[in-house]
Every structure is written in C-alpha cells, then in structure tokens.
Design an enzyme around this catalytic site. Structure first.
Site, mmCIF file in Angstrom:
data_model
loop_
_atom_site.group_PDB
_atom_site.id
_atom_site.type_symbol
_atom_site.label_atom_id
_atom_site.label_comp_id
_atom_site.label_asym_id
_atom_site.label_seq_id
_atom_site.Cartn_x
_atom_site.Cartn_y
_atom_site.Cartn_z
ATOM 1 N N LYS A 1 9.225 -0.974 13.933
ATOM 2 C CA LYS A 1 9.762 -0.683 12.582
ATOM 3 C C LYS A 1 10.823 0.415 12.675
ATOM 4 C CE LYS A 1 5.495 -1.346 9.913
ATOM 5 N NZ LYS A 1 4.499 -0.647 9.088
ATOM 6 N N LYS B 1 0.837 -1.193 0.000
ATOM 7 C CA LYS B 1 0.000 0.000 0.000
ATOM 8 C C LYS B 1 0.881 1.257 0.000
ATOM 9 C CE LYS B 1 -3.675 2.239 2.615
ATOM 10 N NZ LYS B 1 -4.642 2.130 3.696
ATOM 11 N N GLY C 1 -4.980 -2.124 4.830
ATOM 12 C CA GLY C 1 -4.235 -3.280 4.318
ATOM 13 C C GLY C 1 -4.918 -4.604 4.615
ATOM 14 N N ARG C 2 -5.352 -4.782 5.851
ATOM 15 C CA ARG C 2 -5.930 -6.084 6.232
ATOM 16 C C ARG C 2 -7.350 -6.268 5.715
ATOM 17 N NH1 ARG C 2 -4.761 -2.772 10.333
ATOM 18 N NH2 ARG C 2 -6.426 -2.001 11.688
ATOM 19 N N GLU D 1 10.451 -4.943 4.201
ATOM 20 C CA GLU D 1 10.462 -6.323 3.714
ATOM 21 C C GLU D 1 10.193 -6.379 2.210
ATOM 22 O OE1 GLU D 1 8.837 -5.192 6.344
ATOM 23 O OE2 GLU D 1 8.773 -6.664 7.979
ATOM 24 N N HIS E 1 -4.523 -33.548 17.946
ATOM 25 C CA HIS E 1 -3.401 -34.362 18.416
ATOM 26 C C HIS E 1 -2.254 -33.488 18.913
ATOM 27 C CE1 HIS E 1 -5.346 -37.986 16.825
ATOM 28 N NE2 HIS E 1 -5.788 -37.154 15.889
ATOM 29 N N GLU F 1 -4.790 -7.014 14.715
ATOM 30 C CA GLU F 1 -4.287 -5.694 14.316
ATOM 31 C C GLU F 1 -5.420 -4.661 14.391
ATOM 32 O OE1 GLU F 1 -0.688 -4.777 11.527
ATOM 33 O OE2 GLU F 1 -2.448 -4.647 10.250
HETATM 34 O O1 F6P Z 1 2.360 -4.695 9.760
HETATM 35 C C1 F6P Z 1 1.905 -3.412 9.652
HETATM 36 C C2 F6P Z 1 1.412 -3.050 8.312
HETATM 37 O O2 F6P Z 1 1.343 -1.673 8.332
HETATM 38 C C3 F6P Z 1 0.074 -3.687 7.950
HETATM 39 O O3 F6P Z 1 -0.995 -3.006 8.459
HETATM 40 C C4 F6P Z 1 0.151 -3.670 6.466
HETATM 41 O O4 F6P Z 1 -0.818 -4.489 5.898
HETATM 42 C C5 F6P Z 1 1.563 -4.150 6.266
HETATM 43 O O5 F6P Z 1 2.282 -3.468 7.267
HETATM 44 C C6 F6P Z 1 2.153 -3.926 4.915
HETATM 45 O O6 F6P Z 1 2.096 -2.588 4.539
HETATM 46 P P1 F6P Z 1 2.256 -2.156 3.044
HETATM 47 O O7 F6P Z 1 1.108 -2.724 2.284
HETATM 48 O O8 F6P Z 1 2.237 -0.659 3.045
HETATM 49 O O9 F6P Z 1 3.554 -2.696 2.532
#
Ligand code: F6P
Length: 500
Positions: free
Chosen positions: A469, A189, A243-244, A195, A360, A329
């Site tokens: 972060k 987003k 995002g979620r 990452e 199990h 979240e």
């Molecule tokens: O983990 C935190 C977060 O901000 C989530 O809410 C989001 O979905 C994710 O990081 C990834 O963010 P982005 O889509 O901006 O890479």
C-alpha cells in the site's frame, strides 16, 4: 523436540494406510469421526488419523489450553497485542461471558444494530431499488459472499458490490443502474483505504450528491467529513472488530438490506450457536477445535502446503473467496506474537470453487497430481430450487468425489489408476439458511483462532499488506509524470507505461 513430534510418530505409524485400511481397522469411525452442531454435520472419517493420533491431537489442544484461550477471546482480553486490541467479533452476536468489555461491546453492538434496522426499514419503504456497497477486503468479502448466498430471500432491494480500484468495476456496476433509485453505502473501518475513497468519490458524483450516501466506519467523523454524510446515516464500528471478522457488525448493512433485517438477525443467531458450542462443548466433541486440529495435522504433521474448499451448493460459490481472506490474512505470518520466528509451517494456500464445475477443471490434479491437497467439501442436504433431479445429481457428485479421492482405485494401466489417500472433511448443512450459514462462518473463525494458537501467531493483525500500500501511494507521482521511481525495474516498467 517440537510440539508436533509426538504427532509425527503417529503419522509414521499410519504411513501407507489409506481410508479403506483405516476403516477396516475401525469400522465405527465412519460415523463416530463426525460431529453435529445444530444444522451442521461434519465428518472427519476421511482424514488420515486414527483414534490414537486423534488423542494425541487432543493432547496438543490441552497443552495449548484452547478452551481457556477462547474464554480470553470472548472476554475481550487483548488477543491482538501487536495492535493492543481485543478481537470481540463474538460480542456482536452473543453475550456469553461476564467480561466487562465484552458486555459493553455487546450492548453497544445491539444499539447500533437497532439503528441499522431503522435505516433498513426506511430504505425498504423508499423509492430506492438498488444499493451499491463500496468497500474492499473485510469491508467487502463477507457481505458480498453472504448476499450472494442468501440474497434471494428478500428480493425487494438489489445489492451490488464495488471493491477493486480498477474503474472498470465501477463502470460495469453502474452501467445498469439509475442514480435516481440507487443508494450507496461506503464501508471502511479506517476510511483511509485508497480503493474505497476513490470509488466512493465516483459514487458521490454519479449520485449527484450525498443525499442517498451512507457510511460504516470506525472513524465516523472522517466518513462524515470526507463525503458530507450526516451523522444519522453513518453507522459506527469499533477497533475491537477486525475487518475480516466484521460482517456481523454494521459492515453487514448490505446483508440486512439484501435479505431483510430479521434474516440478518438469524445469521447472527447461527453464529451465536457456534459461539456457545465452542465455549461449552468439551474439546473432544468441539467442532471448531476438531477442524483446527485437523488443519494442524495436515499442515504440520503431513506437510501439505495447500487446502481446498469445494462448495456443492452454487449459492456458496463465494465462500472460498471469503475464507481466503479470513484464513490467509489471519494466519499468513512467520513471526510469533513474541517477535521470534515461527518454528513450523503456518498457513497453507487456501483456495477452492464450486462443484461440480471444479471437477471439470482442476480436480484432475487433485485425483492424480503429485501434491496431496486436503479438502473441505461443503454441501447442502435440502435444495430450495425446484430442480430436485439436479440436486440429487449434485449430491451424488459430492459423495463420489470425497470417496474417489480417499479410496482411489487400482488399475493395471498406470494412467487409469488412482492412488487415493487424499483426505477431506465433509461438512453438510441441513439447508442453506441464515442460521446455518452464520454457524458455518463462525466455525471457520474459531478454527482459525485455534490454528493461530498452535503456531503462536497473532490471528488479528495484517501488517503484511502495508508495504505494498505504501509503495503504491509513493508511485502515484511517478505515474502522473511529476516524479521518478527509485527502483530501476519499476523505472523501466514506468517507461513502458508512459511510452506505450
Ligand atoms: O487488505 C488489508 C485491509 O487492511 C483488510 O484487513 C481490511 O479489511 C481492508 O484492508 C479494508 O480496510 P478498511 O475497512 O479500513 O477500508
């Protein structure tokens, strides 16, 4: 006097009564404490409330004016005031209100979906056999879970996911793939997520350029600039989708590639069915509202600190992971929207796994441990595999677990006795289809919103993840040996990392 006091007096009245006692008092609850919405049937008969307590829960729903709150959500009001945003995920799949913002969002979403359809068709017709989706959190868990659940519907393109910043994830995924027949979608987003930027660079290098790179972002310019991706291969999303809550947007591009565009639309149709239900059904027969009120009962009235989701369909194995982000979240907050501290407990720990495997492993603790953990069981009536004997066994286990937890069994031997009184909701899908999965996920989204209203918190921000972060970025120079960490414990740990 808190808003849960009246409910607590019902809990005191019901204390010591287990599911068989409640059924003896009110045999009709076995079938009447259930709701059906399209392909979903949910039974709340094994929850610890009776009709009087349920009426009190509905009085709370009326006090909170949940129905009006859903209208505000769907219309595009600023329900995320800490970020000054609407949360219009419903506009990605339905068009149920007259709100101007919602109408515009719906039209814009349809335009982008049509563009996405063209990209899907072009990729299907190309030499590409594999897609690598790069994203994390909301830009990963939704597509990953839905692709895992429905992927075999359209086996033309294999879709793989890389989320973790750990290079081992990229290494393992790319090991079996050929760059000549692979395309990658970078989903973020913000396009500022560590990452995804690092893994995106690995992919760009591995592919030998940006020719088969695609991106999805609310910051399309940044995506284009950072990876040299032409704008026709960048699909937008918007601030008004969290995002979620975003798998219904172009974040679902990997889903459309894995299951086919028509099936992706069917997923949206299933969610739209639940949207219409939550807006139109009276609170008393409204499934997301009942699910949310049940969560309040278990958390704030009975005090249960964990909640489990057990999926009796292997294809739904990732549902608990997906729900962990959606629920924790969204609801993992201790500050109310107005900035004051909450006056009650908020989200319990959500976790779970696939039955029968979980039986199990940790089910011992659910049957005889000291903590009571309310559960959602999610099962599928029709199987799509040819192994019907197995499916019958799976269903027998599903029914048996819910019954054993609720009813227990006395024994002279304390080691072999089961206390019972462990509540669960049983959610049965007629079959696992794009429609039923869409409806199920939307049900959880709407339940989360109801819970946030009861707690007075914002379900759509996530500031809790920011500090870690920031610190991680700040520690990069220390790890590279060009700076020192300020915190003495971190310094000592860095010393170990450097010397070993
Ligand atoms: O983990 C935190 C977060 O901000 C989530 O809410 C989001 O979905 C994710 O990081 C990834 O963010 P982005 O889509 O901006 O890479």
């Amino acid at each position: 006097m808190t808003k849960f006091d009246a409910l607590r007096s019902h809990a005191a009245r019901l204390r010591g009564l287990r599911a068989p006692d409640l059924l003896e008092q009110d045999p009709a609850r076995a079938s009447e404490f259930a709701l059906r919405v399209g392909p979903l049937y949910a039974s709340f008969a094994r929850q610890g409330y009776d009709r009087q307590a349920l009426a009190a829960l509905h009085a709370l729903a009326a006090e909170l004016d949940l129905k009006a709150a859903y209208q505000r959500l769907f219309c595009g009001e600023v329900v995320n005031p800490t970020e000054g945003r609407a949360a219009l995920h419903t506009a990605l799949r339905s068009n149920l209100t007259q709100g101007r913002l919602a109408q515009e969002a719906h039209a814009e979403a349809a335009r982008v979906r049509a563009r996405m359809g063209q990209l899907v068709a072009a990729l299907e017709a190309s030499e590409v056999t594999d897609i690598v989706s790069v994203g994390i959190g909301g830009s990963d868990l939704g597509p990953r879970h839905v692709v895992d659940a429905l992927g075999p519907l359209q086996p033309k393109l294999r879709v793989h996911f890389i989320s973790n910043v750990d290079g081992a994830a990229a290494q393992r995924t790319l090991a079996g793939l050929d760059p000549a027949t692979t395309a990658a979608i970078l989903i973020s987003k913000t396009f500022g997520t560590q990452e995804t930027l690092l893994n995106g660079r690995i992919l760009a290098e591995w592919l030998g350029g940006s020719e088969r790179l695609y991106a999805v972002s609310a910051n399309p310019q940044r995506a284009s600039d950072a990876f040299d991706i032409p704008s026709e291969r960048v699909l937008p999303m918007w601030d008004w989708v969290g995002g979620r809550y975003s798998l219904w947007s172009a974040v679902g591009f990997p889903i459309a590639l894995a299951i086919g565009f028509r099936n992706f639309e069917a997923l949206l149709e299933g969610a739209a069915l639940m949207d219409q239900h939550v807006l139109e059904a009276p609170a008393e027969s409204n499934l997301p509202i009942r699910h949310g009120l049940t969560a309040i009962w278990n958390r704030n009235v009975l005090g249960h600190a964990a909640h489990g989701v057990m999926t009796y369909d292997q294809r739904l194995a990732l549902l608990p992971n997906y729900l962990q982000q959606l629920v924790m979240e969204s609801l993992g907050k201790s500050t109310r929207i107005d900035g004051s501290p909450v006056d009650c407990e908020t989200v319990p720990v959500w976790w779970g796994g696939p039955g029968t495997d979980v039986q199990h492993s940790f089910f011992q603790a659910l049957h005889q441990g000291t903590q009571i953990v309310p559960l959602d069981f999610v099962g599928t009536i029709h199987n799509d595999d040819p192994y019907t004997e197995n499916h019958i066994a799976l269903l027998s286990n599903l029914l048996a677990q819910s019954e054993a937890l609720a009813n227990g069994q006395a024994s002279d031997d304390p080691h072999r006795s089961y206390a019972g009184g462990r509540p669960s909701t049983m959610i049965l899908l007629d079959a696992l289809t794009p429609q039923s999965l869409g409806a199920l996920i939307a049900m959880y989204e709407h339940s989360v919103y109801a819970q946030s209203l009861a707690w007075g918190i914002n379900a759509f921000d996530q500031f809790g993840v920011e500090l870690g972060k920031q610190l991680a970025s700040g520690l990069l120079p220390a790890l590279k040996g060009v700076a020192e960490a300020e915190d003495p414990v971190t310094r000592a740990l860095l010393e170990q990392i450097r010397t070993r």
